[in-house]
Write a protein that holds these residues in place. Structure first.
Motif, PDB file in Angstrom:
ATOM      1  N   ARG A  28       0.800  -1.218   0.000  1.00 54.87           N
ATOM      2  CA  ARG A  28       0.000   0.000   0.000  1.00 54.87           C
ATOM      3  C   ARG A  28       0.833   1.267   0.000  1.00 54.87           C
ATOM      4  NH1 ARG A  28      -4.964  -1.258   4.262  1.00 54.87           N
ATOM      5  NH2 ARG A  28      -5.814  -3.069   3.160  1.00 54.87           N
ATOM      6  N   PHE A  29       2.145   1.131   0.202  1.00 58.86           N
ATOM      7  CA  PHE A  29       2.984   2.312   0.222  1.00 58.86           C
ATOM      8  C   PHE A  29       4.038   2.188  -0.862  1.00 58.86           C
ATOM      9  CE2 PHE A  29       6.377  -0.020   2.243  1.00 58.86           C
ATOM     10  CZ  PHE A  29       5.719  -0.956   3.024  1.00 58.86           C
ATOM     11  N   SER A  30       4.678   3.303  -1.141  1.00 65.39           N
ATOM     12  CA  SER A  30       5.659   3.315  -2.219  1.00 65.39           C
ATOM     13  C   SER A  30       6.909   2.536  -1.817  1.00 65.39           C
ATOM     14  CB  SER A  30       6.029   4.759  -2.562  1.00 65.39           C
ATOM     15  OG  SER A  30       6.952   4.798  -3.624  1.00 65.39           O
ATOM     16  N   ILE A  31       7.371   1.712  -2.720  1.00 67.53           N
ATOM     17  CA  ILE A  31       8.575   0.935  -2.479  1.00 67.53           C
ATOM     18  C   ILE A  31       9.790   1.861  -2.563  1.00 67.53           C
ATOM     19  CG2 ILE A  31      10.011  -0.932  -3.420  1.00 67.53           C
ATOM     20  CD1 ILE A  31       7.503  -2.285  -4.375  1.00 67.53           C
ATOM     21  N   ASN A  32      10.789   1.586  -1.787  1.00 67.24           N
ATOM     22  CA  ASN A  32      12.010   2.383  -1.825  1.00 67.24           C
ATOM     23  C   ASN A  32      12.716   2.178  -3.174  1.00 67.24           C
ATOM     24  OD1 ASN A  32      11.543   3.377   0.759  1.00 67.24           O
ATOM     25  ND2 ASN A  32      12.571   1.633   1.704  1.00 67.24           N
ATOM     26  N   THR A  33      13.967   1.832  -3.169  1.00 66.14           N
ATOM     27  CA  THR A  33      14.699   1.650  -4.418  1.00 66.14           C
ATOM     28  C   THR A  33      14.155   0.462  -5.205  1.00 66.14           C
ATOM     29  OG1 THR A  33      16.712   2.591  -3.468  1.00 66.14           O
ATOM     30  CG2 THR A  33      16.966   1.220  -5.434  1.00 66.14           C
ATOM     31  N   MET A  34      13.983   0.653  -6.494  1.00 60.16           N
ATOM     32  CA  MET A  34      13.615  -0.415  -7.412  1.00 60.16           C
ATOM     33  C   MET A  34      14.647  -0.464  -8.528  1.00 60.16           C
ATOM     34  SD  MET A  34       9.466   0.039  -7.712  1.00 60.16           S
ATOM     35  CE  MET A  34       9.204  -1.647  -8.317  1.00 60.16           C
ATOM     36  N   GLY A  35      14.722  -1.593  -9.181  1.00 61.94           N
ATOM     37  CA  GLY A  35      15.703  -1.673 -10.255  1.00 61.94           C
ATOM     38  C   GLY A  35      15.700  -3.019 -10.945  1.00 61.94           C
ATOM     39  N   TRP A  36      16.752  -3.218 -11.710  1.00 61.62           N
ATOM     40  CA  TRP A  36      16.890  -4.413 -12.530  1.00 61.62           C
ATOM     41  C   TRP A  36      18.288  -5.007 -12.392  1.00 61.62           C
ATOM     42  CZ3 TRP A  36      12.643  -6.078 -15.254  1.00 61.62           C
ATOM     43  CH2 TRP A  36      11.596  -5.170 -15.398  1.00 61.62           C
ATOM     44  N   TYR A  37      18.313  -6.309 -12.235  1.00 59.62           N
ATOM     45  CA  TYR A  37      19.531  -7.084 -12.375  1.00 59.62           C
ATOM     46  C   TYR A  37      19.373  -7.943 -13.617  1.00 59.62           C
ATOM     47  CZ  TYR A  37      21.589  -6.213  -7.725  1.00 59.62           C
ATOM     48  OH  TYR A  37      22.184  -5.647  -6.631  1.00 59.62           O
ATOM     49  N   ARG A  38      20.478  -8.495 -14.090  1.00 55.66           N
ATOM     50  CA  ARG A  38      20.409  -9.461 -15.184  1.00 55.66           C
ATOM     51  C   ARG A  38      21.451 -10.547 -14.974  1.00 55.66           C
ATOM     52  NH1 ARG A  38      22.697  -5.888 -20.329  1.00 55.66           N
ATOM     53  NH2 ARG A  38      24.888  -5.752 -19.637  1.00 55.66           N
ATOM     54  N   ALA A  91      20.104 -11.972 -21.642  1.00 61.85           N
ATOM     55  CA  ALA A  91      20.112 -12.373 -20.240  1.00 61.85           C
ATOM     56  C   ALA A  91      18.676 -12.529 -19.753  1.00 61.85           C
ATOM     57  CB  ALA A  91      20.834 -11.329 -19.385  1.00 61.85           C
ATOM     58  N   VAL A  92      18.561 -13.099 -18.569  1.00 63.95           N
ATOM     59  CA  VAL A  92      17.290 -13.026 -17.843  1.00 63.95           C
ATOM     60  C   VAL A  92      17.356 -11.771 -16.986  1.00 63.95           C
ATOM     61  CG1 VAL A  92      15.756 -14.120 -16.191  1.00 63.95           C
ATOM     62  CG2 VAL A  92      17.027 -15.526 -17.832  1.00 63.95           C
ATOM     63  N   TYR A  93      16.372 -10.935 -17.115  1.00 61.79           N
ATOM     64  CA  TYR A  93      16.325  -9.672 -16.383  1.00 61.79           C
ATOM     65  C   TYR A  93      15.360  -9.813 -15.205  1.00 61.79           C
ATOM     66  CZ  TYR A  93      19.017  -7.322 -19.971  1.00 61.79           C
ATOM     67  OH  TYR A  93      20.032  -6.936 -20.817  1.00 61.79           O
ATOM     68  N   TYR A  94      15.870  -9.473 -14.032  1.00 60.40           N
ATOM     69  CA  TYR A  94      15.103  -9.594 -12.796  1.00 60.40           C
ATOM     70  C   TYR A  94      14.832  -8.209 -12.218  1.00 60.40           C
ATOM     71  CZ  TYR A  94      16.638 -14.482 -12.886  1.00 60.40           C
ATOM     72  OH  TYR A  94      16.886 -15.780 -13.245  1.00 60.40           O
ATOM     73  N   CYS A  95      13.592  -7.975 -11.922  1.00 60.43           N
ATOM     74  CA  CYS A  95      13.197  -6.754 -11.241  1.00 60.43           C
ATOM     75  C   CYS A  95      13.331  -6.973  -9.730  1.00 60.43           C
ATOM     76  CB  CYS A  95      11.753  -6.434 -11.604  1.00 60.43           C
ATOM     77  SG  CYS A  95      10.981  -5.135 -10.635  1.00 60.43           S
ATOM     78  N   TYR A  96      13.682  -5.912  -9.022  1.00 63.52           N
ATOM     79  CA  TYR A  96      13.682  -6.006  -7.566  1.00 63.52           C
ATOM     80  C   TYR A  96      13.164  -4.700  -6.987  1.00 63.52           C
ATOM     81  CZ  TYR A  96      17.643  -2.867  -6.863  1.00 63.52           C
ATOM     82  OH  TYR A  96      18.454  -1.759  -6.817  1.00 63.52           O
ATOM     83  N   GLY A  97      12.719  -4.802  -5.737  1.00 61.13           N
ATOM     84  CA  GLY A  97      12.290  -3.622  -5.021  1.00 61.13           C
ATOM     85  C   GLY A  97      12.594  -3.805  -3.543  1.00 61.13           C
ATOM     86  N   ASN A  98      13.077  -2.764  -2.910  1.00 61.45           N
ATOM     87  CA  ASN A  98      13.388  -2.816  -1.486  1.00 61.45           C
ATOM     88  C   ASN A  98      12.173  -2.379  -0.690  1.00 61.45           C
ATOM     89  OD1 ASN A  98      15.999  -3.706  -1.915  1.00 61.45           O
ATOM     90  ND2 ASN A  98      16.859  -1.652  -1.940  1.00 61.45           N
ATOM     91  N   VAL A  99      11.549  -3.322  -0.023  1.00 58.54           N
ATOM     92  CA  VAL A  99      10.415  -3.035   0.854  1.00 58.54           C
ATOM     93  C   VAL A  99      10.994  -2.868   2.255  1.00 58.54           C
ATOM     94  CG1 VAL A  99       8.195  -3.826   1.705  1.00 58.54           C
ATOM     95  CG2 VAL A  99       8.902  -4.373  -0.637  1.00 58.54           C
ATOM     96  N   GLY A 100      11.154  -1.632   2.660  1.00 61.70           N
ATOM     97  CA  GLY A 100      11.949  -1.371   3.848  1.00 61.70           C
ATOM     98  C   GLY A 100      13.376  -1.755   3.516  1.00 61.70           C
ATOM     99  N   SER A 101      13.952  -2.661   4.260  1.00 60.88           N
ATOM    100  CA  SER A 101      15.307  -3.133   3.973  1.00 60.88           C
ATOM    101  C   SER A 101      15.306  -4.518   3.348  1.00 60.88           C
ATOM    102  CB  SER A 101      16.134  -3.151   5.261  1.00 60.88           C
ATOM    103  OG  SER A 101      15.535  -4.027   6.198  1.00 60.88           O
ATOM    104  N   ILE A 102      14.155  -5.019   3.006  1.00 59.20           N
ATOM    105  CA  ILE A 102      14.024  -6.382   2.495  1.00 59.20           C
ATOM    106  C   ILE A 102      13.834  -6.351   0.984  1.00 59.20           C
ATOM    107  CG2 ILE A 102      12.694  -8.511   2.577  1.00 59.20           C
ATOM    108  CD1 ILE A 102      11.833  -7.719   5.404  1.00 59.20           C
ATOM    109  N   PRO A 103      14.730  -6.981   0.226  1.00 58.51           N
ATOM    110  CA  PRO A 103      14.559  -7.016  -1.229  1.00 58.51           C
ATOM    111  C   PRO A 103      13.521  -8.055  -1.641  1.00 58.51           C
ATOM    112  CG  PRO A 103      16.548  -8.192  -0.619  1.00 58.51           C
ATOM    113  CD  PRO A 103      15.981  -7.624   0.646  1.00 58.51           C
ATOM    114  N   VAL A 104      12.674  -7.661  -2.549  1.00 64.96           N
ATOM    115  CA  VAL A 104      11.683  -8.561  -3.141  1.00 64.96           C
ATOM    116  C   VAL A 104      12.028  -8.687  -4.622  1.00 64.96           C
ATOM    117  CG1 VAL A 104       9.244  -8.954  -3.628  1.00 64.96           C
ATOM    118  CG2 VAL A 104       9.939  -7.850  -1.482  1.00 64.96           C
TER     119      VAL A 104
END
Length: 115
Positions: A28-38, A91-104
């Motif tokens: 329900r709230f905005s995720i902190n840093t988001m990005g992509w790994y590959r 490559a396989v590209y993976y999205c991630y987002g830091n929910v608090g300090s926990i990466p999803v």
């Protein structure tokens, strides 16, 4: 439970473009840093690009000037425009987002650059 779902991968010819999207749900709230790994064939996973909630971006040297990351905080969605793609971007590209300090992590989307 927070989930990230990527879309936009596929097969493209060298020099072509693709746009990846990653949408978060279950939050329900905005995720902190988001990005992509590959992770390319036989390679380690590497950070491609990231963007903070405030819009500060960071890119791997190998994609600077070719890839552009952006986000919509209201939708908790991150995008990555990829131009001038080459076989080295396969490559396989993976999205991630830091929910608090926990990466999803997302499940990954395949990008193949080949003629």
């Amino acid at each position: 439970q927070v989930q990230l779902v990527e879309s936009g991968g596929g097969l493209v010819q060298p020099g072509g473009s693709l746009r990846l999207s990653c949408a978060a749900s279950g939050i329900r709230f905005s995720i902190n840093t988001m990005g992509w790994y590959r992770q390319g064939p036989g390679k380690e996973r590497e950070l491609v690009a990231s963007i903070t909630r405030g819009g500060t971006t960071n890119y791997a040297d190998s994609v600077k000037g070719r890839f552009t990351i952006s986000r919509d905080n209201a939708k908790n969605t991150v995008y990555m425009q990829m131009n001038s793609l080459g076989p080295e971007d396969t490559a396989v590209y993976y999205c991630y987002g830091n929910v608090g300090s926990i990466p999803v992590w997302g499940q990954g989307t395949q990008v193949t650059v080949s003629s």
